[in-house]
Write a protein that holds these residues in place. Structure first.
Motif, mmCIF file in Angstrom:
data_model
loop_
_atom_site.group_PDB
_atom_site.id
_atom_site.type_symbol
_atom_site.label_atom_id
_atom_site.label_comp_id
_atom_site.label_asym_id
_atom_site.label_seq_id
_atom_site.Cartn_x
_atom_site.Cartn_y
_atom_site.Cartn_z
ATOM 1 N N PHE A 1 0.784 -1.237 0.000
ATOM 2 C CA PHE A 1 0.000 0.000 0.000
ATOM 3 C C PHE A 1 0.823 1.299 0.000
ATOM 4 C CE2 PHE A 1 -1.839 3.124 2.994
ATOM 5 C CZ PHE A 1 -2.829 3.634 2.180
ATOM 6 N N PRO A 2 1.848 1.426 0.867
ATOM 7 C CA PRO A 2 2.571 2.708 0.883
ATOM 8 C C PRO A 2 3.191 3.079 -0.460
ATOM 9 C CG PRO A 2 3.703 1.060 2.191
ATOM 10 C CD PRO A 2 2.346 0.531 1.904
ATOM 11 N N PHE A 3 3.490 2.092 -1.298
ATOM 12 C CA PHE A 3 4.080 2.452 -2.580
ATOM 13 C C PHE A 3 3.054 3.060 -3.522
ATOM 14 C CE2 PHE A 3 5.622 1.563 -6.878
ATOM 15 C CZ PHE A 3 6.803 2.264 -6.816
ATOM 16 N N VAL A 4 1.798 2.737 -3.298
ATOM 17 C CA VAL A 4 0.759 3.217 -4.205
ATOM 18 C C VAL A 4 0.416 4.667 -3.924
ATOM 19 C CG1 VAL A 4 -1.582 2.797 -5.007
ATOM 20 C CG2 VAL A 4 -0.149 0.882 -4.302
ATOM 21 N N ILE A 5 0.444 5.054 -2.660
ATOM 22 C CA ILE A 5 0.025 6.423 -2.354
ATOM 23 C C ILE A 5 1.134 7.402 -2.713
ATOM 24 C CG2 ILE A 5 -1.648 5.852 -0.581
ATOM 25 C CD1 ILE A 5 0.418 6.279 1.499
ATOM 26 N N SER A 6 0.710 8.629 -2.939
ATOM 27 C CA SER A 6 1.641 9.665 -3.398
ATOM 28 C C SER A 6 2.680 9.991 -2.327
ATOM 29 C CB SER A 6 0.829 10.909 -3.739
ATOM 30 O OG SER A 6 1.580 12.051 -3.491
ATOM 31 N N GLN A 7 3.854 10.364 -2.774
ATOM 32 C CA GLN A 7 4.931 10.750 -1.852
ATOM 33 C C GLN A 7 4.502 11.936 -0.983
ATOM 34 O OE1 GLN A 7 8.796 10.045 -2.036
ATOM 35 N NE2 GLN A 7 7.878 8.059 -2.390
ATOM 36 N N GLY B 1 10.872 8.032 3.762
ATOM 37 C CA GLY B 1 11.098 7.574 2.397
ATOM 38 C C GLY B 1 11.274 6.069 2.312
ATOM 39 N N LEU B 2 11.818 5.488 3.372
ATOM 40 C CA LEU B 2 12.049 4.039 3.367
ATOM 41 C C LEU B 2 10.737 3.252 3.342
ATOM 42 C CD1 LEU B 2 15.024 3.501 5.835
ATOM 43 C CD2 LEU B 2 14.942 2.955 3.414
ATOM 44 N N TRP B 3 9.713 3.862 3.878
ATOM 45 C CA TRP B 3 8.427 3.161 3.969
ATOM 46 C C TRP B 3 7.936 2.715 2.580
ATOM 47 C CZ3 TRP B 3 3.019 5.504 4.629
ATOM 48 C CH2 TRP B 3 2.124 4.539 5.115
ATOM 49 N N PRO B 4 7.712 3.668 1.638
ATOM 50 C CA PRO B 4 7.293 3.205 0.304
ATOM 51 C C PRO B 4 8.394 2.450 -0.440
ATOM 52 C CG PRO B 4 7.581 5.585 0.326
ATOM 53 C CD PRO B 4 7.710 5.126 1.731
ATOM 54 N N GLN B 5 9.643 2.802 -0.212
ATOM 55 C CA GLN B 5 10.715 2.155 -0.962
ATOM 56 C C GLN B 5 10.841 0.683 -0.570
ATOM 57 O OE1 GLN B 5 12.106 3.808 -3.376
ATOM 58 N NE2 GLN B 5 13.321 2.069 -4.044
ATOM 59 N N THR B 6 10.652 0.385 0.711
ATOM 60 C CA THR B 6 10.674 -1.004 1.163
ATOM 61 C C THR B 6 9.567 -1.799 0.477
ATOM 62 O OG1 THR B 6 11.500 -0.263 3.285
ATOM 63 C CG2 THR B 6 10.573 -2.468 3.209
ATOM 64 N N ALA B 7 8.412 -1.168 0.354
ATOM 65 C CA ALA B 7 7.301 -1.845 -0.313
ATOM 66 C C ALA B 7 7.658 -2.170 -1.760
ATOM 67 C CB ALA B 7 6.062 -0.958 -0.260
ATOM 68 N N TYR B 8 8.347 -1.243 -2.404
ATOM 69 C CA TYR B 8 8.740 -1.451 -3.791
ATOM 70 C C TYR B 8 9.694 -2.645 -3.887
ATOM 71 C CZ TYR B 8 9.930 0.109 -8.550
ATOM 72 O OH TYR B 8 10.107 0.213 -9.890
ATOM 73 N N CYS B 9 10.718 -2.651 -3.029
ATOM 74 C CA CYS B 9 11.685 -3.750 -3.047
ATOM 75 C C CYS B 9 10.995 -5.076 -2.725
ATOM 76 C CB CYS B 9 12.803 -3.487 -2.046
ATOM 77 S SG CYS B 9 13.818 -2.082 -2.507
ATOM 78 N N MET B 10 10.023 -4.994 -1.826
ATOM 79 C CA MET B 10 9.309 -6.211 -1.453
ATOM 80 C C MET B 10 8.612 -6.820 -2.663
ATOM 81 S SD MET B 10 5.895 -6.443 0.781
ATOM 82 C CE MET B 10 4.968 -6.060 -0.691
ATOM 83 N N ILE B 11 7.952 -5.971 -3.439
ATOM 84 C CA ILE B 11 7.255 -6.480 -4.633
ATOM 85 C C ILE B 11 8.255 -7.099 -5.610
ATOM 86 C CG2 ILE B 11 6.279 -5.572 -6.769
ATOM 87 C CD1 ILE B 11 4.171 -6.281 -4.878
ATOM 88 N N LEU B 12 9.408 -6.445 -5.774
ATOM 89 C CA LEU B 12 10.419 -6.989 -6.681
ATOM 90 C C LEU B 12 10.848 -8.382 -6.214
ATOM 91 C CD1 LEU B 12 12.614 -3.819 -7.269
ATOM 92 C CD2 LEU B 12 11.111 -4.943 -8.925
ATOM 93 N N TYR B 13 11.045 -8.513 -4.923
ATOM 94 C CA TYR B 13 11.489 -9.810 -4.404
ATOM 95 C C TYR B 13 10.383 -10.842 -4.443
ATOM 96 C CZ TYR B 13 16.083 -8.340 -2.974
ATOM 97 O OH TYR B 13 17.381 -7.934 -2.988
#
Lengths: 416, 313
Positions: free
Chosen positions: B129-135, B182-194
């Protein structure tokens, strides 16, 4: 027929002729760009333009209201390409880049004896290189807004001297009330404190010379201003963590009674009232004197109308500026249900509002009017200085570093 | 058309067809360039040309309105003595290093979520979810979270008797506070990649490793992670780019303050060139050039690596 009525008819006839002559001559398009994007100012301006339109039915007026913050960057674009006929802006040094770049029209011809007399208070801030570059439509006072009920409870009175002010600070602190609220996240609020401390410590002329870059920031008189500021900081005058708040976010401290005073422009009154403070709870006083014998100058930012140099319909634009400057119009647009500010025209009447009346009286008796730090100082200096003010309020021991940094900026900007 | 057409298709290319046009002779060599042409044109117009312009502009003093004045390397000289520039540079380094935490964090969450439990998709979406919402929203949410008077963080700290901390008003903490946001959405992004990477992990290899007695850390390190290399590579790339681009969170959460302590290069460039009190186009361009050179180092590394991998593959 008496001579009186004869002359009355003559006057009326000439007035009708003048009006009809104007109505005939003004035609074509008039494009007006406004930065008054908040609801009340927006409605006020649109209503004002509608009244102007009724006087000139042949004129096709096109109004464009742009968000106030966005306007500050967009104006640079639209003045160089696709300029409107009339645009709002601010007085003082803020218009200097546009005047120097030849983007504002010289409107000195509008400033005849009559206008110069009636708008005398702001004429200096509209003047660059001996010419006038716009017409003011409103201004407002700065000063200390305070919780009158808390003051009454603690037996405090509006201070007139520095010592009285410091005594109030101490009393408030002893009773668990933070003396002053402020939010310095966006920096300019700290500029207000510097303005007043410097105006009261060194006087108006010094302040203007400093903002014009003629005095080094390392000058000991500037240091004296900061020493007075330091006195306040050492006495825990300001709320903690002010760097985390915008000016609006600092309002609740005052509304909740955790803080008692706020150095602000008159625009703070509306949100304070909306937050539930009645006029019995809210008071206003002039920033107290610090050094005896220094005449009291005030901050009174002025908002203005200008004609871009590339305007298409300059004739209609000039007529519009004349209209804006009339006392009738300034009375209407500055009313309490409109802008809620002060008319610049000497013959306009001030809306019957507690704070407007007090402000008007204060400004009428003011020795001189400053525009506000970020309008008096060139943009580059203003940005660096206000950042320095914020840092000083958090780290007062860094003063020497801050002043040296500011001095470097001054020398670069003014080619020192 | 004088020569008769061959009865069977001629599979041999015409060896020395002198009569063939230039196009016919070079078709194979030219076609890729034709396909590339529109992209090359756009790339040159919107990327290469502005970069050249920035280099050029950084040699001028210009307020965006009047005449631009050539001042040579003065802007760079000023940068050299500019404290704010070093603060921004240092913060950029902080961002680069700390932002990489998103990669192990993302991996950990991905492994945690990579199991078959009822409703796992809901958990996955919650973590994503955090990756979807705007920065901007992320910045606002964290600003409230940190707020010294009513923020959740300080309420929780209060339970343990710890005093209120104004993270965003403290010049020593503010940058870390923003990076954490910033780590909050970025972690979500990396999670999806993994998570997608884990789908591609070969079950037979895991089976084989298990037979050999591997489990836990050894299994992760020697069997799973090597298979996740493509995902790690992409996560690395997007995270570093994300760190260097960090701008919106700084702008929303502190506006570069308190007193400029949270500026990063991108934000500082915007501030001096385009913000309310800025309009020093040349100086802003000089900062942009420095940021570009930093990125260039990284981009070169990235391109070389990709080139090698392509050849090896």
């Amino acid at each position: 027929m008496s001579t009186l009525s004869k002359s009355l008819i003559a006057v009326a006839a000439s007035a009708v002729m003048a009006v009809s002559a104007q109505a005939q001559s003004l035609s074509g398009d008039l494009r007006i760009f406004l930065d008054t994007s908040n609801p009340a100012p927006r409605a006020t301006m649109e209503e004002m333009i509608a009244r102007f339109g009724e006087m000139h039915p042949d004129l096709n007026i096109e109004t464009n209201v742009i968000d106030r913050e966005a306007y500050k960057t967009q104006i640079r674009n639209f003045l160089t390409a696709n300029a409107p006929d009339v645009a709002t802006w601010y007085a003082g040094n803020r218009m200097l880049p546009f005047v120097e770049a030849g983007l504002f029209e010289d409107v000195s011809d509008l400033w005849d004896d009559e206008m110069s007399t009636n708008l005398a208070s702001t004429k200096p801030s509209m003047t660059i290189d001996g010419a006038q570059w716009g017409v003011p439509y409103t201004y407002y006072q700065w000063g200390v807004y305070y919780r009158e009920d808390i003051f009454n409870e603690l037996g405090l009175e509006e201070p007139e001297t520095w010592d009285e002010f410091l005594a109030i600070v101490d009393t408030l602190n002893e009773n668990g009330v933070t003396p002053v609220t402020i939010g310095t996240k966006f920096l300019w609020t700290a500029g207000g404190w510097f303005d007043y401390l410097n105006l009261r410590t060194n006087g108006y002329e010094f302040h203007m010379d400093l903002t014009n870059g003629e005095i080094p920031w390392t000058d000991e008189r500037v240091v004296a201003t900061f020493e007075n500021w330091r006195t306040l900081i050492d006495r825990d005058t300001f709320i903690d963590n002010h760097a985390a708040y915008s000016w609006q976010e600092a309002l609740p401290f005052m509304v909740n009674g955790e803080a008692a005073m706020y150095l602000m422009g008159n625009f703070a009154v509306a949100p304070l009232r909306e937050a539930g403070l009645s006029d019995d709870q809210l008071g206003f006083f002039q920033f107290p004197a610090i050094v005896d014998g220094i005449p009291m100058a005030e901050d009174a930012p002025t908002d203005t109308f200008h004609i871009p140099a590339q305007a298409q319909n300059k004739e209609a634009a000039r007529e519009f500026l004349r209209f804006v400057a009339t006392p009738e119009n300034q009375t209407i647009i500055n009313g309490g249900d409109a802008l809620g500010q002060l008319p610049v025209h000497a013959e306009a009447s001030v809306d019957d509002d507690k704070f407007l009346n007090e402000g008007f009286e204060m400004l009428s008796n003011a020795y001189a009017l400053a525009q506000f730090f970020d309008r008096d100082a060139p943009a580059e200096v203003a940005a660096a200085a206000m950042e320095g003010f914020q840092q000083f309020m958090v780290q007062p021991d860094q003063l020497d570093n801050i002043l040296e940094r500011l001095e470097r900026v001054r020398q670069r900007v003014h080619g020192g | 058309m004088s020569s008769p057409a061959p009865a069977v298709p001629d599979t041999h290319p015409p060896v020395a067809n002198r009569r063939g046009s230039y196009w016919k002779r070079n078709q194979i060599a030219l076609t890729p360039w034709l396909f590339l042409a529109p992209a090359v044109f756009m790339f040159a117009l919107y990327v290469i040309w502005p970069i050249a312009q920035s280099f050029n502009l950084s040699l001028y003093r210009w307020d965006g309105l009047g005449e631009a004045r050539f001042i040579g390397l003065q802007n760079y000289e000023e940068l050299w003595y500019d404290d704010a520039f070093y603060t921004s540079l240092w913060n950029n380094v902080l961002w680069l290093v700390l932002y990489l935490l998103a990669i192990p964090a993302g991996l950990f969450i991905a492994i945690f979520l990579n199991q078959n439990v009822r409703g796992i998709r809901i958990y996955k979406s919650l973590f994503f979810f955090p990756f979807v919402i705007s920065q901007v929203v992320v910045g606002l949410v964290f600003t409230w979270f940190y707020d010294p008077s009513f923020g959740l963080l300080n309420i929780v700290l209060g339970w343990f008797g710890l005093g209120p901390v104004a993270i965003l008003a403290d010049s020593n903490l503010a940058t870390y506070g923003i990076i954490a946001a910033g780590l909050w959405p970025q972690t979500a992004y990396c999670m999806i990649l993994y998570l997608t990477g884990l789908n591609a992990v070969d079950p037979e290899q895991i089976e084989a490793a298990r037979l050999d007695g591997a489990k836990g850390w050894r299994m992760l390190w020697y069997v799973i992670l090597p298979q996740l290399r493509p995902a790690t590579f992409i996560a690395f790339v997007v995270t570093i780019i994300g760190a260097l681009r960090s701008f919106d969170l700084v702008s929303i959460m502190t506006d570069g303050g308190p007193f400029g302590s949270t500026r990063v290069l991108a934000f500082y460039m915007f501030e001096v060139a385009l913000s309310e009190y800025g309009f020093r186009m040349g100086y802003g361009a000089a900062i942009a050039v420095v940021l570009f050179l930093i990125m260039l180092v990284y981009i070169t590394f990235f391109l070389v690596k990709m080139y090698r991998d392509e050849r090896a593959g």
